[in-house]
Design an enzyme around this catalytic site. Structure first.
Site, short mmCIF file in Angstrom:
data_model
loop_
_atom_site.label_atom_id
_atom_site.label_comp_id
_atom_site.label_asym_id
_atom_site.label_seq_id
_atom_site.Cartn_x
_atom_site.Cartn_y
_atom_site.Cartn_z
N PHE A 17 0.86 -1.18 0.00
CA PHE A 17 0.00 0.00 0.00
C PHE A 17 0.90 1.23 0.00
O PHE A 17 1.42 1.62 1.03
CB PHE A 17 -0.88 -0.05 1.26
N ALA A 18 1.11 1.80 -1.18
CA ALA A 18 2.09 2.88 -1.34
C ALA A 18 1.40 4.24 -1.26
O ALA A 18 1.06 4.86 -2.27
CB ALA A 18 2.84 2.73 -2.65
N GLU A 31 -0.62 3.97 10.97
CA GLU A 31 -2.08 3.98 10.84
C GLU A 31 -2.70 5.17 11.57
O GLU A 31 -3.82 5.08 12.09
CB GLU A 31 -2.69 2.67 11.37
N GLN A 53 9.68 -3.56 34.09
CA GLN A 53 9.93 -3.10 35.45
C GLN A 53 9.78 -4.23 36.46
O GLN A 53 10.57 -4.35 37.40
CB GLN A 53 8.97 -1.95 35.80
N SER A 57 0.83 11.78 8.07
CA SER A 57 -0.47 12.08 8.66
C SER A 57 -1.31 12.96 7.73
O SER A 57 -2.53 13.05 7.91
CB SER A 57 -0.29 12.80 10.01
N ARG A 63 9.42 -14.91 41.66
CA ARG A 63 10.62 -14.16 42.04
C ARG A 63 10.51 -13.70 43.49
O ARG A 63 9.54 -13.03 43.87
CB ARG A 63 10.78 -12.95 41.11
N GLY A 100 16.23 -6.29 35.84
CA GLY A 100 17.34 -6.53 34.93
C GLY A 100 17.10 -7.70 34.01
O GLY A 100 17.57 -7.70 32.85
N THR A 139 2.16 6.63 1.94
CA THR A 139 3.00 7.53 2.72
C THR A 139 4.21 8.02 1.93
O THR A 139 4.81 7.27 1.16
CB THR A 139 3.46 6.83 4.01
N PRO A 153 7.92 10.79 2.19
CA PRO A 153 8.87 11.33 3.17
C PRO A 153 8.34 12.56 3.92
O PRO A 153 8.58 12.71 5.12
CB PRO A 153 10.09 11.70 2.31
#
Length: 398
Positions: A142-143, A383, A356, A151, A288, A360, A145, A147
């Site tokens: 779907f071309a 989108e 979170q 939006s 944990r 780690g 957009t 540069p």
């Protein structure tokens, strides 16, 4: 008000489980290099094109999915699709997204497969383009957009000028999903009118081997499957009148008619992915231990999970309501944008909470959380950005 899941959705989910077990899982077991910690290094070559072995896996699943009836299940039965409604499509999308990264993403058509805009094909175009797409034999892109225009595509720089019996297209299209591999592109270009007008934009079906059609660059993106987006250029690319999709000057309106359902499916996918992350985080919080007890017993962790679970349920009901409105023939522009806006934000929040909770461990590539964290960010952009969704909602209110 009936909140039960449509029986058809339940049946499709069961059938998908069987299909994944029989057709997808064996390929995942055979090619762990495409799913492991270093998946990006294995999927693409030095030019960022997906390697033949990976393309072969995706093609196998696509064709088997088409044979099983999953690939184009959202398309009308009149063109060989499954004819399922938007609500059922969305529920199935959520279900497929609620699982770890895998090849199951190739089961449904996505950016390279048939979309409702192609229902505007005439008989000859259906034979050449739509039917092979439905069978999974070829793919498209779907071309739209550019540069400088994402939006605000109605300000596109692409042009198509009539020269005798042909149209001459000059365009530069960016971030085009499946662009590197599409057999043909749906190219949008201005054929009349002024910048900013929705009228005057047409859609053309342009074959990959057409002179002037070039894959200029394969983009490197964050989080998405590598090698899937491209810059396409069309330099004095000539096509005949038979390549015009639908009415001349009405291509943009044709495209916008199905964008809303696509936004709902993004929200549904976000809910599925967020549920997967919540389940991971919840299991980890149970197991944990710190200072002698599971971290899930601490409010600092459990309250985050409670908030996330609540947000997931809110967006789930929101996207289903929006889908129900579309299926009922009601205007749902506001609800479509609400679902997409909240779904994108939800998935980013879910990835952040899961990371979170894991601490780690979540930051390491041996868990899927860091990949999900990177993948979620694009949902707030494609989108229609968050800001575009808010503008749409505000306009519907005012």
């Amino acid at each position: 008000m009936d909140f039960s899941e449509p029986e058809e959705a339940t049946q499709i989910k069961r059938a998908l489980d069987d299909f994944i077990e029989q057709e997808v899982t064996p390929l995942e077991n055979k090619h762990p290099e495409f799913l492991g910690e270093d998946y990006e290094r294995h999927i693409v070559d030095e030019d960022n094109y997906q390697v033949p072995a990976y393309r072969d896996v995706i093609e196998q699943i696509r064709k088997k999915s088409a044979e099983a009836g999953f690939y184009a299940m959202g398309m009308p039965e009149a063109v060989g699709g499954g004819g399922i409604d938007v609500l059922t499509q969305s529920i199935v999308t959520e279900y497929l997204s609620n699982r770890p990264p895998g090849f199951h993403t190739a089961i449904t058509s996505g950016a390279g497969g048939p979309t409702p805009i192609l229902l505007a094909c005439d008989d000859a175009q259906r034979e050449a383009y739509l039917n092979p797409l439905m069978d999974g034999d070829i793919t498209t892109c779907f071309a739209l957009t550019e540069p400088a225009h994402g939006s605000d595509p109605q300000y596109m720089d692409a042009t198509a000028e009539k020269d005798g019996d042909e149209w001459v297209i000059n365009a530069n299209k960016y971030w085009i999903s499946n662009g590197p591999y599409a057999d043909f592109a749906m190219v949008f270009a201005r054929t009349s009118g002024e910048d900013g007008e929705y009228e005057g934009i047409s859609c053309f079906l342009v074959d990959r081997d057409n002179p002037g059609y070039e894959v200029a660059k394969v983009h490197r993106t964050m989080g998405l499957t590598p090698g899937a987006q491209a810059e396409l250029r069309f330099d004095d690319c000539r096509v005949g009148e038979d390549k015009v999709l639908g009415e001349i000057d009405r291509g943009f309106q044709t495209a916008m008619n199905w964008i809303g359902a696509g936004r709902i499916k993004i929200a549904a996918s976000a809910v599925g992915s967020s549920q997967y992350l919540l389940d991971l985080a919840t299991d980890y919080a149970r197991d944990r231990e710190t200072f002698g007890k599971p971290i899930g017993h601490r409010q600092g962790v459990s309250f985050q999970l409670a908030d996330l679970a609540t947000d997931i349920e809110q967006v789930r009901q929101l996207y289903r309501y929006a889908a129900w409105k579309i299926d009922s023939g009601k205007r749902a522009r506001k609800e479509e944008s609400m679902a997409k806006l909240r779904g994108a934000q939800l998935n980013n929040d879910a990835a952040d909470v899961a990371m979170q909770v894991y601490g780690g461990a979540g930051f390491m590539k041996d868990t899927p959380i860091e990949r999900q964290y990177r993948s979620a960010r694009v949902l707030r952009i494609f989108e229609g950005t968050d800001e575009i969704q808010k503008r749409t909602i505000a306009r519907e209110l005012i």
